[in-house]
Design a protein around this motif. Sequence first.
Motif, PDB file in Angstrom:
ATOM      1  N   SER A  71      48.829  37.770  38.660  1.00  0.00           N
ATOM      2  CA  SER A  71      48.256  38.799  39.524  1.00  0.00           C
ATOM      3  C   SER A  71      47.316  39.673  38.715  1.00  0.00           C
ATOM      4  O   SER A  71      47.410  39.762  37.491  1.00  0.00           O
ATOM      5  CB  SER A  71      49.362  39.646  40.167  1.00  0.00           C
ATOM      6  N   LEU A  72      46.395  40.326  39.417  1.00  0.00           N
ATOM      7  CA  LEU A  72      45.409  41.189  38.788  1.00  0.00           C
ATOM      8  C   LEU A  72      45.696  42.625  39.191  1.00  0.00           C
ATOM      9  O   LEU A  72      45.975  42.913  40.364  1.00  0.00           O
ATOM     10  CB  LEU A  72      43.995  40.813  39.218  1.00  0.00           C
ATOM     11  N   THR A  73      45.605  43.533  38.234  1.00  0.00           N
ATOM     12  CA  THR A  73      45.744  44.956  38.513  1.00  0.00           C
ATOM     13  C   THR A  73      44.374  45.497  38.901  1.00  0.00           C
ATOM     14  O   THR A  73      43.401  45.360  38.140  1.00  0.00           O
ATOM     15  CB  THR A  73      46.258  45.712  37.278  1.00  0.00           C
ATOM     16  N   GLN A  74      44.284  46.078  40.076  1.00  0.00           N
ATOM     17  CA  GLN A  74      42.996  46.600  40.545  1.00  0.00           C
ATOM     18  C   GLN A  74      42.836  48.049  40.076  1.00  0.00           C
ATOM     19  O   GLN A  74      43.550  48.936  40.526  1.00  0.00           O
ATOM     20  CB  GLN A  74      42.899  46.506  42.068  1.00  0.00           C
ATOM     21  N   ARG A  75      41.880  48.261  39.166  1.00  0.00           N
ATOM     22  CA  ARG A  75      41.643  49.588  38.605  1.00  0.00           C
ATOM     23  C   ARG A  75      40.660  50.380  39.456  1.00  0.00           C
ATOM     24  O   ARG A  75      40.668  51.600  39.460  1.00  0.00           O
ATOM     25  CB  ARG A  75      41.110  49.451  37.173  1.00  0.00           C
ATOM     26  N   PHE A  76      39.762  49.660  40.101  1.00  0.00           N
ATOM     27  CA  PHE A  76      38.800  50.274  41.026  1.00  0.00           C
ATOM     28  C   PHE A  76      38.364  49.221  42.039  1.00  0.00           C
ATOM     29  O   PHE A  76      37.988  48.137  41.651  1.00  0.00           O
ATOM     30  CB  PHE A  76      37.577  50.811  40.281  1.00  0.00           C
ATOM     31  N   PRO A  77      38.403  49.572  43.346  1.00  0.00           N
ATOM     32  CA  PRO A  77      39.127  50.708  43.904  1.00  0.00           C
ATOM     33  C   PRO A  77      40.629  50.546  43.678  1.00  0.00           C
ATOM     34  O   PRO A  77      41.136  49.424  43.674  1.00  0.00           O
ATOM     35  CB  PRO A  77      38.792  50.641  45.401  1.00  0.00           C
ATOM     36  N   LEU A  78      41.324  51.641  43.501  1.00  0.00           N
ATOM     37  CA  LEU A  78      42.761  51.579  43.259  1.00  0.00           C
ATOM     38  C   LEU A  78      43.460  50.900  44.432  1.00  0.00           C
ATOM     39  O   LEU A  78      43.234  51.245  45.593  1.00  0.00           O
ATOM     40  CB  LEU A  78      43.322  52.984  43.067  1.00  0.00           C
ATOM     41  N   SER A  79      44.279  49.909  44.107  1.00  0.00           N
ATOM     42  CA  SER A  79      44.969  49.161  45.153  1.00  0.00           C
ATOM     43  C   SER A  79      46.132  48.416  44.526  1.00  0.00           C
ATOM     44  O   SER A  79      46.305  48.417  43.303  1.00  0.00           O
ATOM     45  CB  SER A  79      44.003  48.187  45.836  1.00  0.00           C
ATOM     46  N   ASP A  80      46.909  47.745  45.382  1.00  0.00           N
ATOM     47  CA  ASP A  80      48.021  46.946  44.892  1.00  0.00           C
ATOM     48  C   ASP A  80      47.512  45.751  44.107  1.00  0.00           C
ATOM     49  O   ASP A  80      46.348  45.326  44.250  1.00  0.00           O
ATOM     50  CB  ASP A  80      48.876  46.466  46.064  1.00  0.00           C
ATOM     51  N   ALA A  81      48.384  45.181  43.265  1.00  0.00           N
ATOM     52  CA  ALA A  81      48.036  43.953  42.549  1.00  0.00           C
ATOM     53  C   ALA A  81      47.684  42.864  43.550  1.00  0.00           C
ATOM     54  O   ALA A  81      48.168  42.834  44.687  1.00  0.00           O
ATOM     55  CB  ALA A  81      49.203  43.514  41.670  1.00  0.00           C
ATOM     56  N   VAL A  82      46.808  41.965  43.134  1.00  0.00           N
ATOM     57  CA  VAL A  82      46.291  40.948  44.031  1.00  0.00           C
ATOM     58  C   VAL A  82      46.196  39.621  43.290  1.00  0.00           C
ATOM     59  O   VAL A  82      45.999  39.591  42.066  1.00  0.00           O
ATOM     60  CB  VAL A  82      44.908  41.376  44.582  1.00  0.00           C
ATOM     61  N   SER A  83      46.338  38.530  44.000  1.00  0.00           N
ATOM     62  CA  SER A  83      46.143  37.213  43.394  1.00  0.00           C
ATOM     63  C   SER A  83      44.652  36.932  43.286  1.00  0.00           C
ATOM     64  O   SER A  83      43.836  37.509  44.019  1.00  0.00           O
ATOM     65  CB  SER A  83      46.810  36.130  44.236  1.00  0.00           C
ATOM     66  N   VAL A  84      44.297  36.028  42.393  1.00  0.00           N
ATOM     67  CA  VAL A  84      42.876  35.734  42.213  1.00  0.00           C
ATOM     68  C   VAL A  84      42.292  35.076  43.461  1.00  0.00           C
ATOM     69  O   VAL A  84      41.137  35.319  43.832  1.00  0.00           O
ATOM     70  CB  VAL A  84      42.651  34.862  40.954  1.00  0.00           C
ATOM     71  N   GLY A  85      43.109  34.261  44.158  1.00  0.00           N
ATOM     72  CA  GLY A  85      42.619  33.644  45.379  1.00  0.00           C
ATOM     73  C   GLY A  85      42.285  34.665  46.444  1.00  0.00           C
ATOM     74  O   GLY A  85      41.237  34.585  47.102  1.00  0.00           O
ATOM     75  N   ASP A  86      43.170  35.653  46.609  1.00  0.00           N
ATOM     76  CA  ASP A  86      42.913  36.702  47.595  1.00  0.00           C
ATOM     77  C   ASP A  86      41.712  37.551  47.192  1.00  0.00           C
ATOM     78  O   ASP A  86      40.916  37.960  48.046  1.00  0.00           O
ATOM     79  CB  ASP A  86      44.145  37.593  47.752  1.00  0.00           C
ATOM     80  N   LEU A  87      41.578  37.818  45.895  1.00  0.00           N
ATOM     81  CA  LEU A  87      40.444  38.620  45.425  1.00  0.00           C
ATOM     82  C   LEU A  87      39.125  37.939  45.740  1.00  0.00           C
ATOM     83  O   LEU A  87      38.189  38.557  46.274  1.00  0.00           O
ATOM     84  CB  LEU A  87      40.564  38.869  43.922  1.00  0.00           C
TER      85      LEU A  87
END
Length: 414
Positions: A3-19
């Motif tokens: 999973s990826l930590t979203q630093r901007f915009p602040l949000s929940d962790a996300v999978s690369v596929g969803d990103l």
Amino acid sequence: MTSLTQRFPLSDAVSVGDLVSQLRTEPPGGRLKVGDPRIVEFVTKFARKLLAPATARRFPELASLGFFLRKGEIAKALSTLDTSGNALRFPRGLVFHVPPANVDTIFVYSWALSALAGNHNVVRVSSRSAGAAEAVLEALNAALSEVDASVAEAVTATQRMVTYDRSDEVSGALSLAADLRVIWGGDSSVAALRKYPLAPHARDLTFPDRSSFAVASVAGWQRASPEERRAAAEGFYNDSYWFDQAACSSPRAVFWVGDESGAREAGQEFRTLLAEVLAVKQHVTEPAMAVQKRVSAYGAAVDGLVKEIAFQGNGLATLELADPAVLPREWLGAGTFANARVSTLSDLVPIVLRKDQTVSQFGFTTEELTAFAHELAGRGVDRIVPFGSALTFSAVWDGYDLLSEFSRLVTVQA
């Protein structure tokens, strides 16, 4: 799955596929265009955050970034894009940025210019980034909370800054999804990222290892007033010490150009002034760095590269080169400078390599510098700037016109 930590915009962790899926979606209000007013409004709001006195005092480099991103400067940069004749300019698409960890602000310049070109962007922010980088992320999120809803929706839908541990899965997926991949950080970073394939139509924009040096005219120094000489020392301090001399454009050597006795006197006075600047700035050299400088200096002496070493406290080390043509380009420790004399700028032409990026200069005329650039004829050196401007970012960097690189042309003929 990583999973990826979203630093901007602040949000929940996300999978690369969803990103990737999110970034392929067009924003509310319509797709972005080159110079999109929504992005311009957001970036200028962000710039004002950086120019706030408290932030600028704490991180002077962010004031330079804020100045670069002011509305007037953005308009000036966008006006340089040529769309004359039958050519139309459009964004490239999705841009994946991989900046270095050792220069906290470079990712913002890269991202901002790409966003202003209308691209959707994902920036990998190093988990080792701190200080100025954290202040940047705070300013970005604060600006997002203050802009109009239509602007916030467009930015949130198209721009991401994320942190993730090294992952073949994530880097591979983002590379394959990208229309352009921008790799900063040196030869090893370029080689590491290039193992992940791009889509057939995509390409890389790379910023490999670079080195830089300074030149000072003996005659120019002698003509300069005491105030101009002190300003030169202060400018050199800013060029060299802001990022502990690790920035690719920070000088690692100083060449005095002129007669031998004049060069010796000018160099001594310059280093005395620089030491005074270090004292006024209350520059602190950590013990580990002080040791590093001595190890590097004595190692260069053992290798026969230097004939004399001088330490002025822990903040400044000068290594007198045995041969100006044999120039150590690697980082030797913050505040460590090779020093040599040459008779003319022309003497430096055979020394220059393709990896040499910035020449910071003092005391030369425009005609002298232009003639030097013509002699180099593109074999190396992408920038020649005054002392104090080595770290000043420009939309033209490493010989690339970045706004042009971040956009594409479509020709129309009836």
